[in-house]
Enzyme design. Structure first.
Site, PDB file in Angstrom:
ATOM      1  CG  ASN A 147      20.660  48.578  33.192  1.00 38.85           C
ATOM      2  OD1 ASN A 147      21.856  48.873  33.273  1.00 38.85           O
ATOM      3  ND2 ASN A 147      20.191  47.452  33.671  1.00 38.85           N
ATOM      4  CD  GLN A 175      18.325  51.192  29.379  1.00 33.82           C
ATOM      5  OE1 GLN A 175      17.421  52.004  29.135  1.00 33.82           O
ATOM      6  NE2 GLN A 175      18.082  49.898  29.524  1.00 33.82           N
ATOM      7  CB  ALA A 195      16.185  48.302  17.730  1.00 31.79           C
ATOM      8  CG  HIS A 196      14.784  45.670  23.044  1.00 27.74           C
ATOM      9  ND1 HIS A 196      14.297  45.443  24.306  1.00 27.74           N
ATOM     10  CD2 HIS A 196      16.075  45.288  23.059  1.00 27.74           C
ATOM     11  CE1 HIS A 196      15.266  44.921  25.046  1.00 27.74           C
ATOM     12  NE2 HIS A 196      16.350  44.818  24.314  1.00 27.74           N
ATOM     13  CB  THR A 232      21.380  35.928   6.057  1.00 26.55           C
ATOM     14  OG1 THR A 232      21.937  34.756   5.488  1.00 26.55           O
ATOM     15  CG2 THR A 232      20.717  36.780   5.004  1.00 26.55           C
ATOM     16  CB  CYS A 322      14.180  39.571  37.430  1.00 22.15           C
ATOM     17  SG  CYS A 322      13.129  38.249  38.005  1.00 22.15           S
TER      18      CYS A 322
HETATM   19  N1  PLP Z   1      23.063  46.842  28.099  1.00 23.71           N
HETATM   20  C1  PLP Z   1      22.159  47.525  28.820  1.00 23.71           C
HETATM   21  C2  PLP Z   1      22.579  48.752  29.562  1.00 23.71           C
HETATM   22  C3  PLP Z   1      20.833  47.095  28.866  1.00 23.71           C
HETATM   23  O1  PLP Z   1      19.936  47.774  29.577  1.00 23.71           O
HETATM   24  C4  PLP Z   1      20.464  45.932  28.136  1.00 23.71           C
HETATM   25  C5  PLP Z   1      19.075  45.416  28.178  1.00 23.71           C
HETATM   26  O2  PLP Z   1      18.503  45.198  29.203  1.00 23.71           O
HETATM   27  C6  PLP Z   1      21.459  45.253  27.411  1.00 23.71           C
HETATM   28  C7  PLP Z   1      22.744  45.746  27.415  1.00 23.71           C
HETATM   29  C8  PLP Z   1      21.129  44.017  26.615  1.00 23.71           C
HETATM   30  O3  PLP Z   1      20.500  44.377  25.422  1.00 23.71           O
HETATM   31  P1  PLP Z   1      19.733  43.302  24.477  1.00 23.71           P
HETATM   32  O4  PLP Z   1      18.426  43.075  25.134  1.00 23.71           O
HETATM   33  O5  PLP Z   1      19.622  43.998  23.156  1.00 23.71           O
HETATM   34  O6  PLP Z   1      20.567  42.099  24.383  1.00 23.71           O
END
Ligand code: PLP
Length: 378
Positions: A147, A175, A195-196, A232, A322
Protein backbone atom coordinates in the site's frame (compact mmCIF):
# COMPACT_ATOMS: atom_id res chain seq x y z
CA UNK A 1 -9.14 19.75 -5.19
CA UNK A 2 -7.45 16.90 -7.06
CA UNK A 3 -7.33 13.60 -5.22
CA UNK A 4 -4.08 11.61 -5.18
CA UNK A 5 -4.71 9.38 -2.18
CA UNK A 6 -6.51 6.40 -3.71
CA UNK A 7 -4.42 3.88 -1.79
CA UNK A 8 -5.97 5.26 1.40
CA UNK A 9 -9.47 5.14 -0.02
CA UNK A 10 -11.11 5.79 -3.38
CA UNK A 11 -14.14 7.97 -4.08
CA UNK A 12 -17.35 5.92 -4.28
CA UNK A 13 -18.40 5.27 -7.88
CA UNK A 14 -21.85 6.01 -9.31
CA UNK A 15 -22.31 2.27 -10.05
CA UNK A 16 -21.86 1.51 -6.35
CA UNK A 17 -24.42 4.10 -5.28
CA UNK A 18 -26.94 2.85 -7.84
CA UNK A 19 -26.51 -0.79 -6.86
CA UNK A 20 -26.77 0.11 -3.17
CA UNK A 21 -29.99 2.07 -3.71
CA UNK A 22 -31.51 -0.62 -5.89
CA UNK A 23 -30.89 -3.40 -3.38
CA UNK A 24 -31.88 -1.25 -0.40
CA UNK A 25 -35.14 -0.11 -1.97
CA UNK A 26 -36.16 -3.16 -3.95
CA UNK A 27 -34.44 -6.19 -2.44
CA UNK A 28 -34.07 -5.20 1.17
CA UNK A 29 -34.94 -8.35 3.15
CA UNK A 30 -32.79 -10.34 5.50
CA UNK A 31 -31.11 -13.06 3.39
CA UNK A 32 -31.74 -15.62 6.18
CA UNK A 33 -35.53 -15.02 6.19
CA UNK A 34 -37.73 -17.65 4.58
CA UNK A 35 -40.24 -15.30 2.96
CA UNK A 36 -39.92 -13.79 -0.49
CA UNK A 37 -38.06 -10.69 0.70
CA UNK A 38 -35.47 -12.96 2.28
CA UNK A 39 -35.22 -15.14 -0.80
CA UNK A 40 -34.64 -12.13 -3.03
CA UNK A 41 -31.89 -10.83 -0.74
CA UNK A 42 -30.33 -14.31 -0.63
CA UNK A 43 -30.25 -14.32 -4.44
CA UNK A 44 -28.38 -10.98 -4.42
CA UNK A 45 -25.78 -12.53 -2.11
CA UNK A 46 -25.50 -15.73 -4.13
CA UNK A 47 -25.05 -13.77 -7.38
CA UNK A 48 -22.37 -11.58 -5.81
CA UNK A 49 -20.57 -14.65 -4.50
CA UNK A 50 -20.61 -16.31 -7.90
CA UNK A 51 -19.31 -13.21 -9.60
CA UNK A 52 -16.45 -12.72 -7.18
CA UNK A 53 -15.57 -16.41 -7.37
CA UNK A 54 -15.48 -16.20 -11.18
CA UNK A 55 -13.12 -13.20 -11.05
CA UNK A 56 -10.80 -14.81 -8.50
CA UNK A 57 -11.03 -18.27 -10.01
CA UNK A 58 -12.39 -20.16 -7.01
CA UNK A 59 -15.51 -21.83 -5.70
CA UNK A 60 -18.30 -19.46 -4.52
CA UNK A 61 -18.57 -21.50 -1.30
CA UNK A 62 -15.05 -20.41 -0.36
CA UNK A 63 -16.02 -16.74 -0.04
CA UNK A 64 -16.99 -15.15 3.26
CA UNK A 65 -18.26 -11.55 3.26
CA UNK A 66 -16.74 -9.31 5.92
CA UNK A 67 -16.81 -5.71 7.10
CA UNK A 68 -13.56 -5.04 5.26
CA UNK A 69 -10.02 -6.27 5.03
CA UNK A 70 -9.08 -5.55 8.64
CA UNK A 71 -11.68 -8.04 9.79
CA UNK A 72 -10.82 -10.55 7.06
CA UNK A 73 -7.10 -10.39 7.86
CA UNK A 74 -7.79 -10.77 11.59
CA UNK A 75 -9.96 -13.80 10.79
CA UNK A 76 -7.05 -15.55 9.10
CA UNK A 77 -4.68 -15.01 12.02
CA UNK A 78 -7.35 -15.92 14.57
CA UNK A 79 -8.16 -19.11 12.67
CA UNK A 80 -4.55 -20.26 12.50
CA UNK A 81 -3.99 -19.44 16.17
CA UNK A 82 -6.72 -22.01 16.95
CA UNK A 83 -5.59 -24.52 14.37
CA UNK A 84 -1.81 -24.73 14.65
CA UNK A 85 0.20 -26.70 17.18
CA UNK A 86 1.38 -24.40 20.02
CA UNK A 87 4.99 -24.39 18.83
CA UNK A 88 4.36 -24.00 15.11
CA UNK A 89 5.67 -20.82 13.50
CA UNK A 90 4.10 -18.50 10.97
CA UNK A 91 6.11 -16.59 8.37
CA UNK A 92 4.84 -13.02 7.88
CA UNK A 93 6.44 -10.46 5.58
CA UNK A 94 8.00 -7.35 7.06
CA UNK A 95 5.83 -5.03 4.96
CA UNK A 96 2.32 -6.23 5.79
CA UNK A 97 -0.44 -3.79 6.64
CA UNK A 98 -0.76 -3.30 10.43
CA UNK A 99 -3.95 -5.39 10.49
CA UNK A 100 -1.88 -8.42 9.44
CA UNK A 101 1.25 -7.43 11.30
CA UNK A 102 -0.41 -6.59 14.64
CA UNK A 103 -2.86 -9.49 14.57
CA UNK A 104 -0.11 -12.01 13.78
CA UNK A 105 1.95 -10.65 16.69
CA UNK A 106 -1.10 -10.70 18.96
CA UNK A 107 -1.96 -14.33 18.20
CA UNK A 108 1.53 -15.77 17.68
CA UNK A 109 3.97 -13.51 19.55
CA UNK A 110 7.49 -14.87 19.20
CA UNK A 111 6.24 -17.60 16.84
CA UNK A 112 6.15 -15.02 14.03
CA UNK A 113 9.19 -15.26 11.79
CA UNK A 114 9.53 -12.09 9.74
CA UNK A 115 10.20 -12.55 6.03
CA UNK A 116 12.79 -9.91 5.13
CA UNK A 117 12.50 -7.47 2.25
CA UNK A 118 15.23 -6.54 -0.20
CA UNK A 119 16.39 -2.96 -0.71
CA UNK A 120 14.11 -2.99 -3.77
CA UNK A 121 11.01 -3.56 -1.63
CA UNK A 122 10.41 -7.15 -2.68
CA UNK A 123 10.23 -10.29 -0.54
CA UNK A 124 13.66 -11.85 -0.11
CA UNK A 125 13.02 -15.01 -2.11
CA UNK A 126 16.42 -16.49 -1.27
CA UNK A 127 15.58 -16.24 2.41
CA UNK A 128 12.17 -17.78 1.90
CA UNK A 129 13.54 -20.61 -0.25
CA UNK A 130 16.20 -21.46 2.34
CA UNK A 131 13.82 -21.23 5.32
CA UNK A 132 11.10 -23.32 3.71
CA UNK A 133 13.67 -26.01 2.94
CA UNK A 134 14.58 -26.02 6.65
CA UNK A 135 11.20 -25.90 8.39
CA UNK A 136 7.46 -25.96 7.62
CA UNK A 137 5.64 -22.99 9.09
CA UNK A 138 1.89 -23.26 9.69
CA UNK A 139 1.24 -20.30 7.39
CA UNK A 140 3.06 -17.95 5.00
CA UNK A 141 1.60 -14.43 4.71
CA UNK A 142 2.75 -12.08 1.95
CA UNK A 143 0.63 -9.28 0.52
CA UNK A 144 0.04 -9.08 -3.25
CA UNK A 145 1.01 -5.39 -3.55
CA UNK A 146 2.20 -2.93 -0.95
CA UNK A 147 0.00 0.00 0.00
CA UNK A 148 2.86 2.44 0.62
CA UNK A 149 5.15 1.74 -2.31
CA UNK A 150 2.84 -0.02 -4.77
CA UNK A 151 5.54 -2.67 -5.24
CA UNK A 152 4.02 -5.94 -6.46
CA UNK A 153 5.14 -9.02 -4.57
CA UNK A 154 5.89 -12.30 -6.40
CA UNK A 155 2.78 -13.96 -4.98
CA UNK A 156 2.49 -16.53 -7.79
CA UNK A 157 6.04 -17.77 -7.13
CA UNK A 158 5.47 -17.82 -3.38
CA UNK A 159 2.23 -19.71 -3.90
CA UNK A 160 4.05 -22.33 -6.01
CA UNK A 161 6.71 -22.75 -3.31
CA UNK A 162 4.09 -23.06 -0.58
CA UNK A 163 2.19 -25.62 -2.64
CA UNK A 164 5.35 -27.65 -3.11
CA UNK A 165 5.89 -27.72 0.67
CA UNK A 166 2.17 -28.04 1.47
CA UNK A 167 2.21 -24.86 3.55
CA UNK A 168 -0.94 -22.67 3.45
CA UNK A 169 -0.38 -19.35 1.67
CA UNK A 170 -2.28 -16.20 2.56
CA UNK A 171 -2.19 -13.01 0.52
CA UNK A 172 -3.73 -9.66 1.43
CA UNK A 173 -4.72 -8.51 -2.07
CA UNK A 174 -6.43 -5.29 -0.99
CA UNK A 175 -4.30 -2.98 -3.12
CA UNK A 176 -4.07 -5.39 -6.06
CA UNK A 177 -7.74 -6.17 -6.65
CA UNK A 178 -9.50 -3.65 -8.86
CA UNK A 179 -6.19 -2.41 -10.29
CA UNK A 180 -4.84 -5.61 -11.85
CA UNK A 181 -6.57 -8.85 -12.90
CA UNK A 182 -7.97 -10.91 -10.03
CA UNK A 183 -7.53 -14.14 -12.00
CA UNK A 184 -5.24 -16.60 -10.28
CA UNK A 185 -5.65 -15.11 -6.82
CA UNK A 186 -8.26 -17.78 -6.15
CA UNK A 187 -5.48 -20.39 -6.20
CA UNK A 188 -4.02 -18.87 -3.02
CA UNK A 189 -5.37 -20.59 0.08
CA UNK A 190 -6.48 -17.36 1.77
CA UNK A 191 -7.11 -14.04 0.00
CA UNK A 192 -8.58 -10.81 1.34
CA UNK A 193 -9.96 -7.72 -0.37
CA UNK A 194 -11.81 -4.49 0.41
CA UNK A 195 -14.24 -2.52 -1.76
CA UNK A 196 -13.17 0.99 -0.80
CA UNK A 197 -9.77 0.69 -2.45
CA UNK A 198 -11.30 0.39 -5.91
CA UNK A 199 -14.33 2.68 -5.74
CA UNK A 200 -16.81 0.67 -3.70
CA UNK A 201 -18.16 1.63 -0.29
CA UNK A 202 -16.11 1.52 2.90
CA UNK A 203 -16.94 -1.21 5.41
CA UNK A 204 -17.22 -4.18 3.08
CA UNK A 205 -14.75 -6.81 1.93
CA UNK A 206 -14.22 -10.53 1.82
CA UNK A 207 -12.11 -13.47 2.79
CA UNK A 208 -11.55 -16.31 0.35
CA UNK A 209 -10.67 -19.49 2.21
CA UNK A 210 -9.02 -22.78 1.28
CA UNK A 211 -11.37 -25.06 -0.64
CA UNK A 212 -13.28 -27.63 1.40
CA UNK A 213 -11.96 -26.20 4.66
CA UNK A 214 -13.61 -24.40 7.54
CA UNK A 215 -12.61 -21.15 9.18
CA UNK A 216 -12.93 -20.54 12.91
CA UNK A 217 -15.36 -17.64 13.23
CA UNK A 218 -14.17 -14.45 14.85
CA UNK A 219 -17.74 -13.24 15.36
CA UNK A 220 -20.16 -15.59 17.08
CA UNK A 221 -23.92 -15.50 17.45
CA UNK A 222 -25.47 -16.56 14.17
CA UNK A 223 -25.20 -19.11 11.40
CA UNK A 224 -24.73 -16.64 8.57
CA UNK A 225 -22.08 -17.28 5.95
CA UNK A 226 -22.25 -21.00 6.63
CA UNK A 227 -21.46 -20.46 10.30
CA UNK A 228 -18.19 -18.73 9.39
CA UNK A 229 -19.21 -15.17 10.30
CA UNK A 230 -22.18 -14.26 12.46
CA UNK A 231 -24.22 -11.14 11.68
CA UNK A 232 -26.83 -10.23 9.07
CA UNK A 233 -25.11 -9.77 5.74
CA UNK A 234 -25.24 -6.25 4.33
CA UNK A 235 -26.53 -7.23 0.92
CA UNK A 236 -26.67 -3.67 -0.41
CA UNK A 237 -23.00 -2.85 0.13
CA UNK A 238 -21.92 -6.27 -1.08
CA UNK A 239 -23.89 -5.63 -4.30
CA UNK A 240 -22.33 -2.14 -4.50
CA UNK A 241 -18.83 -3.61 -4.17
CA UNK A 242 -19.48 -6.12 -6.94
CA UNK A 243 -21.01 -3.46 -9.24
CA UNK A 244 -17.72 -1.56 -9.10
CA UNK A 245 -15.54 -4.66 -9.39
CA UNK A 246 -17.44 -5.43 -12.62
CA UNK A 247 -16.40 -2.04 -13.97
CA UNK A 248 -12.78 -2.50 -12.86
CA UNK A 249 -12.42 -5.99 -14.28
CA UNK A 250 -13.82 -4.72 -17.59
CA UNK A 251 -11.38 -1.79 -17.65
CA UNK A 252 -8.52 -4.16 -16.87
CA UNK A 253 -9.59 -6.66 -19.55
CA UNK A 254 -9.52 -3.76 -22.04
CA UNK A 255 -5.97 -2.92 -20.83
CA UNK A 256 -7.09 0.58 -19.85
CA UNK A 257 -4.56 0.56 -17.04
CA UNK A 258 -1.65 0.49 -19.48
CA UNK A 259 -2.27 4.05 -20.64
CA UNK A 260 -2.57 5.15 -17.01
CA UNK A 261 0.79 3.53 -16.31
CA UNK A 262 2.29 5.61 -19.13
CA UNK A 263 0.92 8.82 -17.52
CA UNK A 264 2.34 7.76 -14.16
CA UNK A 265 5.73 6.90 -15.70
CA UNK A 266 5.85 10.27 -17.49
CA UNK A 267 5.10 12.03 -14.22
CA UNK A 268 7.94 10.15 -12.54
CA UNK A 269 10.45 10.93 -15.26
CA UNK A 270 9.63 14.65 -15.18
CA UNK A 271 9.50 14.69 -11.39
CA UNK A 272 13.02 13.23 -11.16
CA UNK A 273 14.31 15.77 -13.67
CA UNK A 274 12.67 18.68 -11.87
CA UNK A 275 13.71 17.73 -8.33
CA UNK A 276 17.36 16.69 -8.22
CA UNK A 277 18.01 14.69 -5.07
CA UNK A 278 14.56 13.11 -5.03
CA UNK A 279 14.16 9.32 -5.33
CA UNK A 280 11.28 7.17 -6.57
CA UNK A 281 11.02 4.16 -4.28
CA UNK A 282 11.13 0.83 -6.12
CA UNK A 283 11.60 2.69 -9.40
CA UNK A 284 12.70 -0.37 -11.37
CA UNK A 285 10.38 -2.84 -9.72
CA UNK A 286 7.01 -4.08 -10.95
CA UNK A 287 4.60 -1.67 -9.27
CA UNK A 288 0.92 -0.86 -9.27
CA UNK A 289 0.27 1.51 -12.15
CA UNK A 290 -1.29 4.12 -9.87
CA UNK A 291 1.35 4.57 -7.17
CA UNK A 292 4.38 6.86 -6.92
CA UNK A 293 6.19 6.75 -3.63
CA UNK A 294 9.05 9.22 -3.39
CA UNK A 295 11.71 10.49 -1.06
CA UNK A 296 11.77 14.26 -1.41
CA UNK A 297 15.14 16.04 -1.58
CA UNK A 298 17.19 16.26 1.59
CA UNK A 299 16.09 18.87 4.08
CA UNK A 300 12.40 18.57 3.11
CA UNK A 301 9.90 17.07 5.53
CA UNK A 302 6.99 14.99 4.32
CA UNK A 303 4.37 16.63 6.52
CA UNK A 304 5.25 20.05 5.06
CA UNK A 305 4.78 18.61 1.60
CA UNK A 306 1.38 17.19 2.43
CA UNK A 307 0.20 20.48 3.98
CA UNK A 308 1.57 22.68 1.22
CA UNK A 309 0.18 20.48 -1.54
CA UNK A 310 -3.15 20.41 0.26
CA UNK A 311 -3.17 24.22 0.20
CA UNK A 312 -2.30 24.08 -3.50
CA UNK A 313 -5.35 21.84 -4.11
CA UNK A 314 -3.86 18.31 -4.08
CA UNK A 315 -4.67 15.56 -1.60
CA UNK A 316 -1.53 13.45 -1.18
CA UNK A 317 -0.24 11.30 1.64
CA UNK A 318 2.87 10.40 3.56
CA UNK A 319 2.08 6.78 2.79
CA UNK A 320 2.49 5.23 6.19
CA UNK A 321 -0.27 4.51 8.67
CA UNK A 322 -1.52 7.50 10.58
CA UNK A 323 -4.54 6.42 12.55
CA UNK A 324 -3.99 8.33 15.76
CA UNK A 325 -2.86 11.65 14.37
CA UNK A 326 0.66 10.85 15.53
CA UNK A 327 2.66 9.38 12.75
CA UNK A 328 4.92 6.38 13.27
CA UNK A 329 8.00 5.89 11.06
CA UNK A 330 7.15 3.66 8.09
CA UNK A 331 7.88 -0.01 8.85
CA UNK A 332 7.90 -0.62 5.10
CA UNK A 333 10.69 1.84 4.38
CA UNK A 334 12.67 0.67 7.37
CA UNK A 335 12.29 -2.96 6.19
CA UNK A 336 13.77 -1.78 2.87
CA UNK A 337 16.76 -0.43 4.76
CA UNK A 338 15.91 3.27 4.62
CA UNK A 339 17.00 5.26 7.65
CA UNK A 340 14.43 7.07 9.76
CA UNK A 341 15.70 10.46 8.52
CA UNK A 342 15.15 9.32 4.93
CA UNK A 343 11.66 7.98 5.70
CA UNK A 344 10.84 11.44 7.05
CA UNK A 345 10.97 12.63 3.44
CA UNK A 346 8.54 10.04 2.02
CA UNK A 347 5.48 11.26 0.13
CA UNK A 348 2.98 9.04 -1.71
CA UNK A 349 0.95 10.01 -4.74
CA UNK A 350 -1.68 7.40 -5.55
CA UNK A 351 -4.03 7.88 -8.48
CA UNK A 352 -7.23 6.14 -9.49
CA UNK A 353 -9.04 5.09 -12.62
CA UNK A 354 -10.62 8.55 -12.80
CA UNK A 355 -7.29 10.41 -12.62
CA UNK A 356 -6.43 12.01 -15.96
CA UNK A 357 -3.15 12.87 -17.65
CA UNK A 358 -4.00 16.52 -17.00
CA UNK A 359 -4.26 15.75 -13.26
CA UNK A 360 -0.74 14.28 -13.28
CA UNK A 361 0.52 17.36 -15.18
CA UNK A 362 -1.14 19.68 -12.68
CA UNK A 363 0.38 17.71 -9.80
CA UNK A 364 3.83 18.01 -11.33
CA UNK A 365 3.46 21.78 -11.64
CA UNK A 366 2.30 22.04 -8.03
CA UNK A 367 5.20 19.90 -6.81
CA UNK A 368 7.69 22.06 -8.68
CA UNK A 369 6.09 25.23 -7.24
CA UNK A 370 6.10 23.91 -3.69
CA UNK A 371 9.70 22.81 -4.08
CA UNK A 372 10.56 26.35 -5.25
CA UNK A 373 8.76 27.86 -2.23
CA UNK A 374 10.61 25.55 0.14
CA UNK A 375 14.01 26.35 -1.41
CA UNK A 376 13.21 30.03 -1.19
CA UNK A 377 12.36 29.75 2.51
CA UNK A 378 15.44 27.68 3.37
N1 PLP B 1 -4.58 -4.27 3.83
C1 PLP B 1 -4.03 -3.31 3.06
C2 PLP B 1 -2.87 -3.63 2.18
C3 PLP B 1 -4.56 -2.02 3.09
O1 PLP B 1 -4.02 -1.06 2.33
C4 PLP B 1 -5.67 -1.75 3.93
C5 PLP B 1 -6.24 -0.38 4.02
O2 PLP B 1 -5.57 0.58 4.26
C6 PLP B 1 -6.18 -2.79 4.72
C7 PLP B 1 -5.61 -4.04 4.63
C8 PLP B 1 -7.36 -2.57 5.63
O3 PLP B 1 -8.54 -2.55 4.88
P1 PLP B 1 -9.95 -2.02 5.48
O4 PLP B 1 -9.86 -0.55 5.44
O5 PLP B 1 -10.98 -2.58 4.54
O6 PLP B 1 -10.11 -2.57 6.83
Amino acid sequence: MIYFDYNATAPVMREAREAWLHVTEKLGGNPSSMHQFGTRAAIVLADAREKLAAYLGCNPNDIVWTSGATEANNMVMHHFSKKLAPTQKVFVSAIEHPCVDDSSKYYFGKRVKTIPITRDGVIDMEWLTAELAEERPGLVAVMAANNETGIIQPWQEILAMCQAYEVPFFTDAVQFIGKLPCKGLGDCDYVTGAAHKFGGPRGVGFLKIKPRSQITPLLLGGKQEGGRRAGTENTAIIAAMMAVLDVREKQISQSQHLLRKVWRDNFEAQFLRALPGATVIGHNQPRLWNTVSVLMPEGDRKSQWVIRLDKAGFAVSTGSACTTGKEEPSHVLSAMGYKSAQAQRAVRFSAGWETTEADWDALLKAVVNVHGEMQHKA
